[in-house]
Design a protein around this motif. Structure first.
Motif, PDB file in Angstrom:
ATOM      1  N   THR A 180       0.910  -1.208  -0.005  1.00 49.36           N
ATOM      2  CA  THR A 180      -0.071  -0.046  -0.036  1.00 49.36           C
ATOM      3  C   THR A 180       1.062   1.360   0.044  1.00 49.36           C
ATOM      4  O   THR A 180       2.013   1.281   0.746  1.00 49.36           O
ATOM      5  N   VAL A 181       0.450   2.318  -0.965  1.00 50.19           N
ATOM      6  CA  VAL A 181       1.464   3.745  -0.835  1.00 50.19           C
ATOM      7  C   VAL A 181       0.551   4.673  -0.516  1.00 50.19           C
ATOM      8  O   VAL A 181      -0.758   4.802  -1.083  1.00 50.19           O
ATOM      9  N   VAL A 182       1.167   5.476   0.386  1.00 49.26           N
ATOM     10  CA  VAL A 182       0.443   6.818   0.500  1.00 49.26           C
ATOM     11  C   VAL A 182       1.436   7.851  -0.142  1.00 49.26           C
ATOM     12  O   VAL A 182       2.072   7.771  -0.829  1.00 49.26           O
ATOM     13  N   ASN A 183       0.652   9.143   0.088  1.00 48.88           N
ATOM     14  CA  ASN A 183       1.334  10.135  -0.753  1.00 48.88           C
ATOM     15  C   ASN A 183       2.658  10.543  -0.270  1.00 48.88           C
ATOM     16  O   ASN A 183       3.174  10.204   0.896  1.00 48.88           O
ATOM     17  N   ILE A 184       3.240  11.674  -0.866  1.00 52.47           N
ATOM     18  CA  ILE A 184       4.776  11.841  -0.669  1.00 52.47           C
ATOM     19  C   ILE A 184       4.772  12.933   1.021  1.00 52.47           C
ATOM     20  O   ILE A 184       4.191  13.569   0.832  1.00 52.47           O
ATOM     21  N   ASP A 185       5.699  12.175   1.472  1.00 53.89           N
ATOM     22  CA  ASP A 185       6.017  13.007   2.997  1.00 53.89           C
ATOM     23  C   ASP A 185       4.624  12.446   3.887  1.00 53.89           C
ATOM     24  O   ASP A 185       4.787  13.316   4.980  1.00 53.89           O
ATOM     25  N   ASN A 186       3.946  11.705   3.573  1.00 51.08           N
ATOM     26  CA  ASN A 186       2.772  11.558   4.575  1.00 51.08           C
ATOM     27  C   ASN A 186       2.831  10.475   5.371  1.00 51.08           C
ATOM     28  O   ASN A 186       2.152   9.246   5.749  1.00 51.08           O
ATOM     29  N   GLY A 187       3.721  10.844   6.307  1.00 47.97           N
ATOM     30  CA  GLY A 187       3.942   9.796   7.591  1.00 47.97           C
ATOM     31  C   GLY A 187       2.704   9.687   8.498  1.00 47.97           C
ATOM     32  O   GLY A 187       2.411   8.708   8.844  1.00 47.97           O
ATOM     33  N   PHE A 188       1.906  10.785   8.554  1.00 42.72           N
ATOM     34  CA  PHE A 188       0.569  10.839   9.405  1.00 42.72           C
ATOM     35  C   PHE A 188      -0.237   9.801   8.631  1.00 42.72           C
ATOM     36  O   PHE A 188      -0.944   8.832   9.523  1.00 42.72           O
ATOM     37  N   GLY A 189      -0.319   9.743   7.299  1.00 46.86           N
ATOM     38  CA  GLY A 189      -1.536   8.969   6.766  1.00 46.86           C
ATOM     39  C   GLY A 189      -1.126   7.558   6.704  1.00 46.86           C
ATOM     40  O   GLY A 189      -1.965   6.654   6.972  1.00 46.86           O
ATOM     41  N   ALA A 190       0.114   7.313   6.773  1.00 45.35           N
ATOM     42  CA  ALA A 190       0.505   5.932   6.852  1.00 45.35           C
ATOM     43  C   ALA A 190       0.535   5.408   8.010  1.00 45.35           C
ATOM     44  O   ALA A 190      -0.204   4.210   8.148  1.00 45.35           O
ATOM     45  N   ALA A 191       0.713   6.180   9.325  1.00 44.93           N
ATOM     46  CA  ALA A 191       0.291   5.760  10.701  1.00 44.93           C
ATOM     47  C   ALA A 191      -1.236   5.361  10.964  1.00 44.93           C
ATOM     48  O   ALA A 191      -1.623   4.355  11.468  1.00 44.93           O
ATOM     49  N   PHE A 192      -2.007   6.299  10.251  1.00 38.52           N
ATOM     50  CA  PHE A 192      -3.323   6.048  10.407  1.00 38.52           C
ATOM     51  C   PHE A 192      -3.772   4.939   9.690  1.00 38.52           C
ATOM     52  O   PHE A 192      -4.743   4.210  10.206  1.00 38.52           O
ATOM     53  N   ALA A 193      -3.200   4.556   8.670  1.00 36.07           N
ATOM     54  CA  ALA A 193      -3.745   3.478   7.931  1.00 36.07           C
ATOM     55  C   ALA A 193      -3.345   1.969   8.523  1.00 36.07           C
ATOM     56  O   ALA A 193      -4.000   0.991   8.806  1.00 36.07           O
ATOM     57  N   ALA A 194      -2.147   2.115   9.221  1.00 37.42           N
ATOM     58  CA  ALA A 194      -1.477   1.037  10.118  1.00 37.42           C
ATOM     59  C   ALA A 194      -2.377   0.922  11.200  1.00 37.42           C
ATOM     60  O   ALA A 194      -2.771  -0.364  11.485  1.00 37.42           O
ATOM     61  N   ALA A 195      -2.980   1.922  11.971  1.00 41.71           N
ATOM     62  CA  ALA A 195      -3.971   1.736  13.024  1.00 41.71           C
ATOM     63  C   ALA A 195      -5.356   1.096  12.552  1.00 41.71           C
ATOM     64  O   ALA A 195      -6.019   0.235  13.315  1.00 41.71           O
ATOM     65  N   ARG A 196      -5.683   1.644  11.456  1.00 46.31           N
ATOM     66  CA  ARG A 196      -6.866   0.981  10.944  1.00 46.31           C
ATOM     67  C   ARG A 196      -6.871  -0.548  10.690  1.00 46.31           C
ATOM     68  O   ARG A 196      -7.808  -1.303  11.046  1.00 46.31           O
ATOM     69  N   ILE A 197      -5.532  -1.014  10.190  1.00 49.02           N
ATOM     70  CA  ILE A 197      -5.542  -2.448   9.998  1.00 49.02           C
ATOM     71  C   ILE A 197      -5.320  -3.328  11.190  1.00 49.02           C
ATOM     72  O   ILE A 197      -5.946  -4.299  11.640  1.00 49.02           O
TER      73      ILE A 197
END
Length: 253
Positions: A229-246
């Protein structure tokens, strides 16, 4: 207002220790509070399990303080992302209980315990030291979301033995977030090694044809490692939120 607070309030009404009128007064701000310049979503914690997060980048310090104050007033924890040092100084002066994390560029206010998400940790894997601001944004966000965090930094493909040395740690993770700039190859390598979900974060680190992270983004999107799964450039927040959802979805099964 989070599920635990709502449950506590309903139990107080049931037991008679709180009147219906008092409970209605407590709930009057649901689902939102209109501050004029912002409409604070008090219902979000009930829907998503996490309070509204404040993106600080384009807001004034006064706006951030106002929104944060509304979240604090209703008993919620506060996370402010993309907060530069100058603005953070103003915010922390107005709300001394804020804690500023300079590398991550986030500020946090914790007044209630953070429910933990499962037993397995999330690994934040960075290719190089230049990727640390994004990796730390990710790590601090994960902490505020209740995830255990394992940091594995500076293990890019230019010295792949550094990553392979941590193979057993990676195999134990619930989710792995890979933060990399340049050509973004680290995400493919990790995706080919582990069974756990992999979330790739391209960063804007790199020379010339890296194009501010576009090269890493395209490389991650076209990875030969299946299921990344790929999130947007520099989007550490979005990646963390996706991981929490999982993690949250896994805890329900």
């Amino acid at each position: 207002m989070n599920p635990a607070k709502i449950r506590e309030l309903l139990e107080q009404v049931q037991s008679g220790s709180t009147t219906v009128e008092d409970a209605l007064g407590t709930l009057k701000d649901l689902p939102f509070a209109d501050l004029g310049y912002a409409v604070v979503d008090h219902h979000r914690a009930l829907r998503l399990g996490v309070p509204e997060v404040i993106l600080g980048e384009a807001k004034t310090a006064a706006q951030i303080v106002g929104i944060a104050g509304e979240l604090v007033r209703t008993g919620q924890n506060v996370l402010v992302t993309r907060l530069d040092a100058a603005k953070a100084e103003e915010v922390c002066a107005a709300v001394p209980a804020f804690r500023y994390h300079a590398m991550a560029r986030v500020a946090t206010f914790e007044q209630t315990p953070i429910p933990q998400l499962g037993t397995r940790a999330v690994a934040v894997v960075s290719a190089g030291t230049s990727d640390l601001p994004v990796a730390e944004e990710c790590g601090e966000t994960l902490r505020m979301l209740g995830a255990k965090v394992e940091r594995i930094y500076d293990v890019g493909v230019a010295g792949i033995h550094r990553l392979l040395h941590r193979r057993q740690v990676l195999d134990a993770m619930g989710v792995i977030i890979v933060v990399a700039g340049m050509e973004g190859a680290l995400a493919s390598v990790v995706g080919g090694l582990v069974e756990s979900p992999v979330i790739a974060v391209p960063t804007s680190v790199g020379y010339g044809a890296a194009l501010g992270g576009i090269a890493a983004l395209l490389g991650m999107l076209t990875s030969c490692a299946s299921g990344i799964t790929v999130v947007n450039i520099d989007n550490g927040f979005g990646a963390a939120f996706a991981a929490a959802r999982i993690l949250r979805a896994g805890a329900r099964t």
